[in-house]
Design an enzyme around this catalytic site. Sequence first.
Site, PDB file in Angstrom:
ATOM      1  N   ASP A   1      -3.469   0.169   5.581  1.00 43.55           N
ATOM      2  CA  ASP A   1      -3.247  -0.890   6.573  1.00 43.55           C
ATOM      3  C   ASP A   1      -1.825  -0.931   7.099  1.00 43.55           C
ATOM      4  O   ASP A   1      -0.902  -0.392   6.499  1.00 43.55           O
ATOM      5  CB  ASP A   1      -3.546  -2.261   5.961  1.00 43.55           C
ATOM      6  CG  ASP A   1      -2.455  -2.710   4.984  1.00 43.55           C
ATOM      7  OD1 ASP A   1      -2.136  -1.944   4.060  1.00 43.55           O
ATOM      8  OD2 ASP A   1      -1.889  -3.817   5.172  1.00 43.55           O
TER       9      ASP A   1
ATOM     10  N   GLU B   1      -7.124   6.018  -5.627  1.00 40.76           N
ATOM     11  CA  GLU B   1      -6.094   5.487  -4.722  1.00 40.76           C
ATOM     12  C   GLU B   1      -6.256   6.068  -3.326  1.00 40.76           C
ATOM     13  O   GLU B   1      -6.771   7.182  -3.165  1.00 40.76           O
ATOM     14  CB  GLU B   1      -4.711   5.904  -5.235  1.00 40.76           C
ATOM     15  CG  GLU B   1      -4.003   4.842  -6.035  1.00 40.76           C
ATOM     16  CD  GLU B   1      -3.439   3.712  -5.189  1.00 40.76           C
ATOM     17  OE1 GLU B   1      -4.037   3.371  -4.150  1.00 40.76           O
ATOM     18  OE2 GLU B   1      -2.402   3.160  -5.570  1.00 40.76           O
ATOM     19  N   ASP B   2      -5.786   5.339  -2.343  1.00 41.31           N
ATOM     20  CA  ASP B   2      -5.748   5.913  -0.996  1.00 41.31           C
ATOM     21  C   ASP B   2      -4.515   6.783  -0.799  1.00 41.31           C
ATOM     22  O   ASP B   2      -4.570   7.817  -0.153  1.00 41.31           O
ATOM     23  CB  ASP B   2      -5.829   4.805   0.079  1.00 41.31           C
ATOM     24  CG  ASP B   2      -4.852   3.671  -0.176  1.00 41.31           C
ATOM     25  OD1 ASP B   2      -4.227   3.631  -1.249  1.00 41.31           O
ATOM     26  OD2 ASP B   2      -4.706   2.812   0.718  1.00 41.31           O
TER      27      ASP B   2
ATOM     28  N   LYS C   1       2.012  11.746  -0.540  1.00 43.37           N
ATOM     29  CA  LYS C   1       3.177  11.867   0.339  1.00 43.37           C
ATOM     30  C   LYS C   1       4.399  12.147  -0.555  1.00 43.37           C
ATOM     31  O   LYS C   1       5.197  11.249  -0.824  1.00 43.37           O
ATOM     32  CB  LYS C   1       3.351  10.549   1.110  1.00 43.37           C
ATOM     33  CG  LYS C   1       4.188  10.670   2.375  1.00 43.37           C
ATOM     34  CD  LYS C   1       4.628   9.294   2.876  1.00 43.37           C
ATOM     35  CE  LYS C   1       3.581   8.534   3.641  1.00 43.37           C
ATOM     36  NZ  LYS C   1       4.143   7.275   4.242  1.00 43.37           N
TER      37      LYS C   1
ATOM     38  N   ASP D   1       2.834   7.224  -2.593  1.00 49.77           N
ATOM     39  CA  ASP D   1       4.009   7.356  -1.721  1.00 49.77           C
ATOM     40  C   ASP D   1       5.261   7.357  -2.606  1.00 49.77           C
ATOM     41  O   ASP D   1       5.674   8.399  -3.111  1.00 49.77           O
ATOM     42  CB  ASP D   1       3.991   6.207  -0.710  1.00 49.77           C
ATOM     43  CG  ASP D   1       5.096   6.303   0.328  1.00 49.77           C
ATOM     44  OD1 ASP D   1       5.888   7.260   0.271  1.00 49.77           O
ATOM     45  OD2 ASP D   1       5.189   5.415   1.196  1.00 49.77           O
TER      46      ASP D   1
ATOM     47  N   GLY E   1      -6.631  -0.856  -0.619  1.00 52.36           N
ATOM     48  CA  GLY E   1      -6.681   0.424   0.095  1.00 52.36           C
ATOM     49  C   GLY E   1      -7.735   1.404  -0.391  1.00 52.36           C
ATOM     50  O   GLY E   1      -8.166   2.286   0.348  1.00 52.36           O
TER      51      GLY E   1
ATOM     52  N   ARG F   1      -7.547  -0.944   8.462  1.00 50.56           N
ATOM     53  CA  ARG F   1      -8.214  -0.401   7.279  1.00 50.56           C
ATOM     54  C   ARG F   1      -9.592   0.162   7.633  1.00 50.56           C
ATOM     55  O   ARG F   1     -10.116   1.036   6.943  1.00 50.56           O
ATOM     56  CB  ARG F   1      -8.406  -1.489   6.215  1.00 50.56           C
ATOM     57  CG  ARG F   1      -7.121  -2.012   5.594  1.00 50.56           C
ATOM     58  CD  ARG F   1      -7.479  -2.880   4.394  1.00 50.56           C
ATOM     59  NE  ARG F   1      -6.403  -3.753   3.982  1.00 50.56           N
ATOM     60  CZ  ARG F   1      -5.428  -3.418   3.125  1.00 50.56           C
ATOM     61  NH1 ARG F   1      -5.413  -2.212   2.612  1.00 50.56           N
ATOM     62  NH2 ARG F   1      -4.507  -4.278   2.785  1.00 50.56           N
TER      63      ARG F   1
HETATM   64  C1  PRP Z   1      -0.552   0.909  -1.044  1.00 50.43           C
HETATM   65  C2  PRP Z   1      -1.534   1.960  -1.511  1.00 50.43           C
HETATM   66  C3  PRP Z   1      -1.057   2.291  -2.893  1.00 50.43           C
HETATM   67  C4  PRP Z   1       0.432   2.066  -2.817  1.00 50.43           C
HETATM   68  C5  PRP Z   1       1.124   3.387  -2.740  1.00 50.43           C
HETATM   69  O1  PRP Z   1      -0.953  -0.339  -1.526  1.00 50.43           O
HETATM   70  O2  PRP Z   1      -2.848   1.481  -1.511  1.00 50.43           O
HETATM   71  O3  PRP Z   1      -1.615   1.415  -3.857  1.00 50.43           O
HETATM   72  O4  PRP Z   1       0.682   1.297  -1.643  1.00 50.43           O
HETATM   73  O5  PRP Z   1       2.493   3.239  -2.513  1.00 50.43           O
HETATM   74  P1  PRP Z   1       3.606   3.536  -3.581  1.00 50.43           P
HETATM   75  O6  PRP Z   1       3.361   4.935  -4.145  1.00 50.43           O
HETATM   76  O7  PRP Z   1       4.848   3.498  -2.747  1.00 50.43           O
HETATM   77  O8  PRP Z   1       3.588   2.494  -4.630  1.00 50.43           O
HETATM   78  P2  PRP Z   1      -0.393  -1.739  -0.990  1.00 50.43           P
HETATM   79  O9  PRP Z   1       0.659  -2.223  -1.935  1.00 50.43           O
HETATM   80  O10 PRP Z   1       0.003  -1.604   0.459  1.00 50.43           O
HETATM   81  O11 PRP Z   1      -1.659  -2.678  -1.127  1.00 50.43           O
HETATM   82  P3  PRP Z   1      -3.108  -2.493  -0.420  1.00 50.43           P
HETATM   83  O12 PRP Z   1      -3.829  -1.387  -1.154  1.00 50.43           O
HETATM   84  O13 PRP Z   1      -3.762  -3.824  -0.589  1.00 50.43           O
HETATM   85  O14 PRP Z   1      -2.861  -2.137   1.037  1.00 50.43           O
END
Ligand code: PRP
Length: 183
Positions: free
Chosen positions: A158, A98-99, A130, A102, A43, A164
Amino acid sequence: MHNDISEILVSEKEIDHICTELGQTLTHDYKDKNPILIGLLKGCVPFMSDLSKKIELKVDMAYMSVSSYHGGISSSGDVKIKMDLDISVSGRHVIIVEDIVDTGNTIVTIVELLKHRGALSVEIATLLDKPEGRTKPYVPKYVGKTIPKLFVVGYGLDYNEYYRNLPYVGVLKPEVYTSEESK
Ligand code: PRP
């Protein structure tokens, strides 16, 4: 692809502004240091690219592949390291890029890991925060924009690996994931 989006939450122009502002702040805060930017794949890719160009310091850039969503719309809580760093963080100031933060599962796990490996400091620069999604307490230091509890995609984020490459962050129409998940 654009038809699956109900609302643009962070426009391209706003993202550009966020990168410029955060880049200036990081340039100031780390002016006497030589930080490592660590992007959490996948991400982070667009944000890492745009933010890093606005940081006017010598930085090295490294990546880890970490996953907690496993393709769905909510975090599994189980953070997997799929690809580890190729450099040492011992004695270094780290900025995780980070993107989104959450639940906090990913960032809390990675911050603990990097501190355990001897990083002098570990902060995070995240495009989106968030806070209503949090299940673990964590307050990111550098935040582009705080958003409500909506499922967003684009600019690295994504749904089942798609969206993405949207140039903005948008809200995915619920019918897209409800129809997919009922298959
Ligand atoms: C997403 C995003 C963060 C994480 C945040 O990654 O890029 O790394 O979730 O969520 P959290 O605070 O609930 O842990 P993901 O696991 O979807 O992998 P990706 O970056 O490959 O999409």
